[in-house]
Scaffold this active site. Structure first.
Site, PDB file in Angstrom:
ATOM      1  N   SER A 103       0.747  -1.209   0.139  1.00  0.00           N
ATOM      2  CA  SER A 103       0.678   0.121   0.010  1.00  0.00           C
ATOM      3  C   SER A 103       0.990   1.545  -0.375  1.00  0.00           C
ATOM      4  CB  SER A 103      -0.822  -0.176   1.368  1.00  0.00           C
ATOM      5  OG  SER A 103      -1.431  -0.926   1.494  1.00  0.00           O
TER       6      SER A 103
HETATM    7  N1  SAH Z   1      -0.234  -5.855   4.190  1.00  0.00           N
HETATM    8  C1  SAH Z   1       0.769  -5.210   3.055  1.00  0.00           C
HETATM    9  C2  SAH Z   1      -0.143  -5.286   1.759  1.00  0.00           C
HETATM   10  C3  SAH Z   1      -1.325  -6.202   1.231  1.00  0.00           C
HETATM   11  S1  SAH Z   1      -1.819  -6.497  -0.068  1.00  0.00           S
HETATM   12  C4  SAH Z   1       1.976  -4.560   3.113  1.00  0.00           C
HETATM   13  O1  SAH Z   1       2.439  -4.314   4.040  1.00  0.00           O
HETATM   14  O2  SAH Z   1       2.813  -5.043   1.703  1.00  0.00           O
HETATM   15  C5  SAH Z   1      -3.133  -7.958   0.197  1.00  0.00           C
HETATM   16  C6  SAH Z   1      -2.392  -9.126   0.481  1.00  0.00           C
HETATM   17  O3  SAH Z   1      -4.094  -9.540   0.965  1.00  0.00           O
HETATM   18  C7  SAH Z   1      -2.250 -10.594  -0.717  1.00  0.00           C
HETATM   19  O4  SAH Z   1      -0.772 -10.498  -0.976  1.00  0.00           O
HETATM   20  C8  SAH Z   1      -3.261 -10.921  -0.968  1.00  0.00           C
HETATM   21  O5  SAH Z   1      -3.011 -12.114  -0.904  1.00  0.00           O
HETATM   22  C9  SAH Z   1      -3.943 -11.239   0.778  1.00  0.00           C
HETATM   23  N2  SAH Z   1      -4.820 -11.665   1.185  1.00  0.00           N
HETATM   24  C10 SAH Z   1      -6.187 -11.788  -0.305  1.00  0.00           C
HETATM   25  N3  SAH Z   1      -7.139 -12.330   0.603  1.00  0.00           N
HETATM   26  C11 SAH Z   1      -6.587 -13.175   1.939  1.00  0.00           C
HETATM   27  C12 SAH Z   1      -7.604 -14.082   3.023  1.00  0.00           C
HETATM   28  N4  SAH Z   1      -8.527 -14.568   2.816  1.00  0.00           N
HETATM   29  N5  SAH Z   1      -6.469 -13.629   3.619  1.00  0.00           N
HETATM   30  C13 SAH Z   1      -5.210 -13.752   4.020  1.00  0.00           C
HETATM   31  N6  SAH Z   1      -4.873 -12.528   3.446  1.00  0.00           N
HETATM   32  C14 SAH Z   1      -4.698 -12.594   2.154  1.00  0.00           C
END
Ligand code: SAH
Length: 221
Positions: free
Chosen positions: A65
């Site tokens: 993000s």
């Molecule tokens: N917080 C992260 C950015 C997250 S991007 C950072 O600091 O870089 C969103 C992430 O959520 C992705 O890696 C995706 O694979 C994950 N995601 C999507 N659905 C999910 C679920 N049900 N449980 C866990 N992770 C999930």
């Protein structure tokens, strides 16, 4: 990672112009963002863009993000040093690294095993300990370590997954992007005396949260 870090100046500028200037004032959050080497959490070739005012791709269609959004969400969690935090969506591990600076215990759940493996590498390179990454469907939370003083969801769903609200401690804060597939409202919940207060924080655009209590995607767990 201290004086010898060639990116320290870029981080100072990021914090001053993108974050403080837009109203994030929590000194602990600002200090954590000055400290954590964000360039170690972006893919090779993107290091130069790590301190720019935008999200960046991290592979498999996922993103790290924008720094400002990370700052707002982290500030709104109101973390105390003894807090236990649950993050859903580990991604690059950057948000988790900040949480580990600010709280006692961080559990971060990631759906995609390859992304989780890379996040573990990133955290190790950055010298961050104190984050436990769990591969699984984070829409169900992580009951073994519940309840949590703070829950942060960094992928978007049509509703806040109920298990996450259930796993929030009394006095706990939860932040999550909620709404349609493309862009959403950032929502803060605070649990007081068993009741949940809802505070909208503004518009955001996050990748989808895919799982039992989120969007139903291809290849769901
Ligand atoms: N917080 C992260 C950015 C997250 S991007 C950072 O600091 O870089 C969103 C992430 O959520 C992705 O890696 C995706 O694979 C994950 N995601 C999507 N659905 C999910 C679920 N049900 N449980 C866990 N992770 C999930």
């Amino acid at each position: 990672m201290t004086q010898t870090d060639p990116c320290q100046g870029e981080r100072e500028e990021m914090v001053e112009f993108q974050i403080q200037a837009r109203g994030v004032g929590d000194l602990r959050v600002l200090a954590a963002m000055r400290k954590i080497p964000r360039h170690l959490f972006v893919p090779k070739g993107y290091e130069r863009a790590a301190y720019e005012d935008r999200p960046l791709p991290i592979g498999e269609g996922q993103t790290i993000s924008q720094p400002y959004i990370v700052a707002v969400m982290t500030e709104q969690l109101e973390l105390a040093p003894q807090d236990r935090v649950l993050e859903i969506g580990t991604g690059s591990g950057y948000q988790a690294a900040l949480l580990a600076e600010l709280a006692a215990k961080v559990i971060s759940v990631e759906r995609l095993p390859d992304i989780a493996a890379r996040a573990r590498e990133n955290l190790a390179r950055a010298g961050v300990t104190g984050v436990r990454i769990v591969v699984g469907d984070g829409t169900k939370g992580y009951p073994p370590e519940a309840p949590y003083d703070a829950v942060i969801v960094t992928a978007a769903s049509p509703e806040i997954p109920k298990p996450l609200i259930d796993q929030l401690a009394e006095g706990g804060r939860l932040i999550a992007p909620v709404g349609p597939r493309e862009c959403q409202d950032l929502i803060k919940l605070v649990k007081r005396e068993g009741r949940v207060e809802k505070i909208p924080l503004g518009g955001v655009c996050f990748v989808p949260l895919i799982g039992q209590f989120g969007w139903k995607g291809e290849g769901s767990l």
